[in-house]
Design a protein around this motif. Structure first.
Motif, PDB file in Angstrom:
ATOM      1  N   PHE A 259       0.941  -1.199  -0.052  1.00 27.69           N
ATOM      2  CA  PHE A 259       0.166  -0.050   0.047  1.00 27.69           C
ATOM      3  C   PHE A 259       0.812   1.396   0.162  1.00 27.69           C
ATOM      4  CE2 PHE A 259      -2.490   3.565   2.116  1.00 27.69           C
ATOM      5  CZ  PHE A 259      -3.297   3.670   1.065  1.00 27.69           C
ATOM      6  N   GLU A 260       2.071   1.183   0.860  1.00 23.72           N
ATOM      7  CA  GLU A 260       2.847   2.323   0.587  1.00 23.72           C
ATOM      8  C   GLU A 260       3.382   2.729  -0.851  1.00 23.72           C
ATOM      9  OE1 GLU A 260       5.881   1.070   3.817  1.00 23.72           O
ATOM     10  OE2 GLU A 260       5.623   3.238   4.523  1.00 23.72           O
ATOM     11  N   ALA A 261       3.666   1.621  -1.477  1.00 20.30           N
ATOM     12  CA  ALA A 261       4.185   1.602  -3.062  1.00 20.30           C
ATOM     13  C   ALA A 261       3.193   2.148  -3.613  1.00 20.30           C
ATOM     14  CB  ALA A 261       4.626   0.319  -3.177  1.00 20.30           C
ATOM     15  N   ILE A 262       1.755   1.709  -3.592  1.00 25.49           N
ATOM     16  CA  ILE A 262       0.579   2.261  -4.303  1.00 25.49           C
ATOM     17  C   ILE A 262       0.767   3.937  -4.264  1.00 25.49           C
ATOM     18  CG2 ILE A 262      -1.679   2.315  -4.352  1.00 25.49           C
ATOM     19  CD1 ILE A 262      -1.651  -0.571  -3.791  1.00 25.49           C
ATOM     20  N   CYS A 263       0.927   4.348  -2.983  1.00 22.50           N
ATOM     21  CA  CYS A 263       0.702   5.777  -2.694  1.00 22.50           C
ATOM     22  C   CYS A 263       1.754   6.591  -3.223  1.00 22.50           C
ATOM     23  CB  CYS A 263       0.919   6.045  -0.979  1.00 22.50           C
ATOM     24  SG  CYS A 263      -0.668   5.429   0.110  1.00 22.50           S
ATOM     25  N   ASP A 264       3.017   5.821  -3.792  1.00 25.03           N
ATOM     26  CA  ASP A 264       3.850   6.451  -4.409  1.00 25.03           C
ATOM     27  C   ASP A 264       3.744   6.762  -5.962  1.00 25.03           C
ATOM     28  OD1 ASP A 264       5.449   7.331  -2.229  1.00 25.03           O
ATOM     29  OD2 ASP A 264       6.575   5.548  -2.085  1.00 25.03           O
ATOM     30  N   LEU A 265       2.864   5.854  -6.378  1.00 23.81           N
ATOM     31  CA  LEU A 265       2.622   5.733  -7.867  1.00 23.81           C
ATOM     32  C   LEU A 265       1.928   6.992  -8.397  1.00 23.81           C
ATOM     33  CD1 LEU A 265       0.611   2.241  -7.971  1.00 23.81           C
ATOM     34  CD2 LEU A 265       3.191   2.753  -8.753  1.00 23.81           C
ATOM     35  N   ASP A 266       2.499   7.375  -9.948  1.00 30.07           N
ATOM     36  CA  ASP A 266       1.977   8.486 -10.607  1.00 30.07           C
ATOM     37  C   ASP A 266       0.263   8.188 -10.843  1.00 30.07           C
ATOM     38  OD1 ASP A 266       4.234   9.625 -10.456  1.00 30.07           O
ATOM     39  OD2 ASP A 266       4.708   9.327 -12.545  1.00 30.07           O
ATOM     40  N   ASP A 267      -0.287   7.032 -10.955  1.00 32.09           N
ATOM     41  CA  ASP A 267      -1.417   6.819 -11.322  1.00 32.09           C
ATOM     42  C   ASP A 267      -2.440   6.959 -10.048  1.00 32.09           C
ATOM     43  OD1 ASP A 267      -0.848   5.960 -13.905  1.00 32.09           O
ATOM     44  OD2 ASP A 267      -0.758   4.092 -13.435  1.00 32.09           O
ATOM     45  N   TYR A 268      -1.734   6.939  -8.948  1.00 35.53           N
ATOM     46  CA  TYR A 268      -2.313   7.012  -7.714  1.00 35.53           C
ATOM     47  C   TYR A 268      -2.697   8.362  -7.295  1.00 35.53           C
ATOM     48  CZ  TYR A 268      -4.721   5.210  -3.226  1.00 35.53           C
ATOM     49  OH  TYR A 268      -5.561   4.720  -2.325  1.00 35.53           O
ATOM     50  N   TYR A 269      -3.570   9.062  -7.695  1.00 36.64           N
ATOM     51  CA  TYR A 269      -3.569  10.709  -7.673  1.00 36.64           C
ATOM     52  C   TYR A 269      -3.983  10.911  -6.090  1.00 36.64           C
ATOM     53  CZ  TYR A 269      -8.448   9.754  -7.638  1.00 36.64           C
ATOM     54  OH  TYR A 269      -9.650   9.050  -7.160  1.00 36.64           O
ATOM     55  N   LEU A 270      -4.454  10.006  -5.312  1.00 34.64           N
ATOM     56  CA  LEU A 270      -5.342  10.463  -4.025  1.00 34.64           C
ATOM     57  C   LEU A 270      -4.181  10.866  -3.118  1.00 34.64           C
ATOM     58  CD1 LEU A 270      -7.234   7.872  -4.917  1.00 34.64           C
ATOM     59  CD2 LEU A 270      -7.724   8.097  -2.316  1.00 34.64           C
ATOM     60  N   THR A 271      -3.078  10.005  -2.700  1.00 32.46           N
ATOM     61  CA  THR A 271      -2.121  10.654  -1.966  1.00 32.46           C
ATOM     62  C   THR A 271      -1.236  11.855  -2.349  1.00 32.46           C
ATOM     63  OG1 THR A 271      -1.556   8.153  -1.742  1.00 32.46           O
ATOM     64  CG2 THR A 271      -0.019   9.821  -0.447  1.00 32.46           C
ATOM     65  N   ARG A 272      -1.134  11.953  -3.341  1.00 29.98           N
ATOM     66  CA  ARG A 272      -0.322  13.337  -3.942  1.00 29.98           C
ATOM     67  C   ARG A 272      -1.356  14.553  -3.837  1.00 29.98           C
ATOM     68  NH1 ARG A 272       0.103  11.083  -8.872  1.00 29.98           N
ATOM     69  NH2 ARG A 272      -1.567  12.245  -9.614  1.00 29.98           N
ATOM     70  N   THR A 273      -2.715  14.283  -4.055  1.00 30.54           N
ATOM     71  CA  THR A 273      -3.491  15.448  -4.009  1.00 30.54           C
ATOM     72  C   THR A 273      -3.983  15.693  -2.598  1.00 30.54           C
ATOM     73  OG1 THR A 273      -4.545  14.395  -5.854  1.00 30.54           O
ATOM     74  CG2 THR A 273      -5.861  16.031  -4.824  1.00 30.54           C
ATOM     75  N   GLU A 274      -3.862  14.777  -1.617  1.00 30.85           N
ATOM     76  CA  GLU A 274      -4.249  14.834  -0.335  1.00 30.85           C
ATOM     77  C   GLU A 274      -2.920  15.762   0.244  1.00 30.85           C
ATOM     78  OE1 GLU A 274      -5.885  12.212   3.271  1.00 30.85           O
ATOM     79  OE2 GLU A 274      -4.139  11.775   2.770  1.00 30.85           O
ATOM     80  N   ALA A 275      -1.603  14.965  -0.079  1.00 26.54           N
ATOM     81  CA  ALA A 275      -0.524  15.688   0.486  1.00 26.54           C
ATOM     82  C   ALA A 275      -0.350  17.143   0.054  1.00 26.54           C
ATOM     83  CB  ALA A 275       0.566  15.082   0.077  1.00 26.54           C
ATOM     84  N   ALA A 276      -0.789  17.506  -1.059  1.00 25.13           N
ATOM     85  CA  ALA A 276      -0.618  19.052  -1.597  1.00 25.13           C
ATOM     86  C   ALA A 276      -1.617  19.804  -0.690  1.00 25.13           C
ATOM     87  CB  ALA A 276      -1.043  19.102  -3.040  1.00 25.13           C
ATOM     88  N   ILE A 277      -3.039  19.203  -0.432  1.00 23.36           N
ATOM     89  CA  ILE A 277      -3.676  20.089   0.524  1.00 23.36           C
ATOM     90  C   ILE A 277      -3.193  20.365   1.828  1.00 23.36           C
ATOM     91  CG2 ILE A 277      -6.092  20.197   1.207  1.00 23.36           C
ATOM     92  CD1 ILE A 277      -6.893  18.207  -1.066  1.00 23.36           C
ATOM     93  N   PHE A 278      -2.700  19.216   2.197  1.00 19.08           N
ATOM     94  CA  PHE A 278      -2.014  19.156   3.493  1.00 19.08           C
ATOM     95  C   PHE A 278      -1.002  20.231   3.887  1.00 19.08           C
ATOM     96  CE2 PHE A 278      -3.760  14.933   5.053  1.00 19.08           C
ATOM     97  CZ  PHE A 278      -4.333  15.401   6.062  1.00 19.08           C
ATOM     98  N   ASN A 279       0.118  20.250   2.514  1.00 17.66           N
ATOM     99  CA  ASN A 279       1.161  21.030   2.622  1.00 17.66           C
ATOM    100  C   ASN A 279       0.753  22.575   2.685  1.00 17.66           C
ATOM    101  OD1 ASN A 279       3.105  19.170   2.824  1.00 17.66           O
ATOM    102  ND2 ASN A 279       3.506  19.296   0.268  1.00 17.66           N
ATOM    103  N   ARG A 280      -0.375  22.748   1.797  1.00 19.77           N
ATOM    104  CA  ARG A 280      -0.921  24.270   1.903  1.00 19.77           C
ATOM    105  C   ARG A 280      -1.447  24.655   3.100  1.00 19.77           C
ATOM    106  NH1 ARG A 280      -4.882  23.621  -2.115  1.00 19.77           N
ATOM    107  NH2 ARG A 280      -6.243  24.365  -0.316  1.00 19.77           N
TER     108      ARG A 280
END
Ligand SMILES: C[S@@+](CC[C@H](N)C(=O)[O-])C[C@H]1O[C@@H](n2cnc3c(N)ncnc32)[C@H](O)[C@@H]1O
Length: 324
Positions: free
Chosen positions: A50-71
């Protein structure tokens, strides 16, 4: 400094959980639509996948959530208030809680809860090094049951339940309601909930996220069969099953299945199960929400939605709500 495990946390999976796993698998393979609870996808290997899934380009969820958190991290930290206790059901590697705790004003304690003990203990060491003053007590168990919540130390401080990663999406609407009512029952008026949820969007984007080109989600899904083989004396041939993920637009959810590629018989814990060619085991749902749908869910479970943050595409939302 306090490093502790709340009453038995960190123990290897107990006999009760193993028996429950066996009961759930045998029951789930006996229904006309074979289905297994998705919480069993997360053993040690499953959590790493699951950690590896979170790093995938295709898995937009983690990236999008992380950007909201960062901001919005500082704003969120100030909304959570001083000296709050953070409780995180389904904490996994605790990577989202760590920066939040670091931004919070003198957080009193952090209680990550997870069914997968190894990942929780690794995370505890990492966070404790960064925040040596913080009391961290990982609690190992199933957050959909009473037992785990009974092990939380009582606290007079403000408590906030942190539930990111769209784990809420793994529950049907009825189950999500029950879960949030359970959360609310744990909290007092003025306590909070910080909830991350994936939003309804284009089905192509959704299906790519759950059927990635690197086949990591496939390995994650099939790991459930390997887990049954090793823990419940099963004889699944993982090559005889294919990973399938599709968006069900009426139910607003991505469904994950394992499809039997041939007619076959499989043995689990001494019981035999027949599979027709093309028959599936339903292994996970990921429900997608709308902003009004999330607000309604919060309101009908005793919360008052106070604030939300989203990305420009409105692909993902993080809500802060308080107990009324
Ligand atoms: C979708 S992952 C999210 C992980 C992390 N919160 C994040 O945002 O990246 C779900 C996590 O919840 C845990 N989990 C799922 N069902 C659970 C249950 N019923 N009880 C305890 N933990 C559970 C899994 O082991 C996994 O770590």
């Amino acid at each position: 400094m306090a490093i502790g495990n709340a009453n038995g946390a960190g123990l290897p999976p107990g006999e009760n959980l193993r028996r429950q796993f066996e009961r759930d698998v045998l029951a789930g393979l006996s229904t006309p639509q074979k289905a297994l609870p998705c919480k069993y996808l997360y053993d040690e290997t499953g959590s790493k996948l699951f950690e590896a899934i979170c790093d995938l380009d295709d898995y937009y969820l983690t990236r999008t959530e992380a950007a909201i958190f960062n901001r919005a991290l500082n704003e969120m930290a100030s909304v959570l208030g001083r000296q709050a206790v953070l409780i995180e059901p389904g904490a996994g590697n605790c990577e989202k809680a760590e920066p939040l705790l670091a931004a919070m004003k003198n957080p009193r304690a952090y209680y990550p809860l997870d069914i997968s003990p190894e990942i929780l203990l690794e995370a505890q060491q990492r966070i404790q090094q960064r925040l040596p003053q913080l009391e961290i007590a990982p609690i190992f168990g199933d957050f959909t049951g009473d037992e785990v919540w009974g092990r939380l130390p009582p606290s007079a401080a403000r408590q906030v339940i942190f539930f990111p990663g769209s784990t809420i999406g793994n529950f049907s609407h009825e189950q999500a309601r029950e879960l949030l009512i359970r959360f609310a029952g744990q909290l007092n008026p003025g306590d909070g909930l910080l909830l991350g949820a994936d939003l309804v969007k284009d089905s192509v984007v959704l299906e790519r996220a759950y059927h990635d080109s690197n086949h990591v989600t496939e390995a994650f899904n099939k790991n459930l069969l390997s887990r049954i083989n090793s823990e419940l004396n099963g004889d699944f041939n993982t090559e005889a099953f294919a990973h399938r993920a599709f968006y069900h637009s009426f139910r607003q959810r991505v469904e994950m299945h394992l499809v039997s590629l041939v007619e076959q018989q499989v043995s689990v814990a001494g019981r035999q199960f027949q599979f027709a060619e093309g028959e599936t085991i339903h292994t996970e749902n990921s429900h997608k929400y709308t902003l009004p749908g999330l607000q309604e869910l919060l309101r009908e479970t005793g919360f008052s939605p106070e604030k939300y943050w989203t990305d420009n595409n409105q692909h993902y939302a993080i809500y802060f709500a308080q107990i009324r």
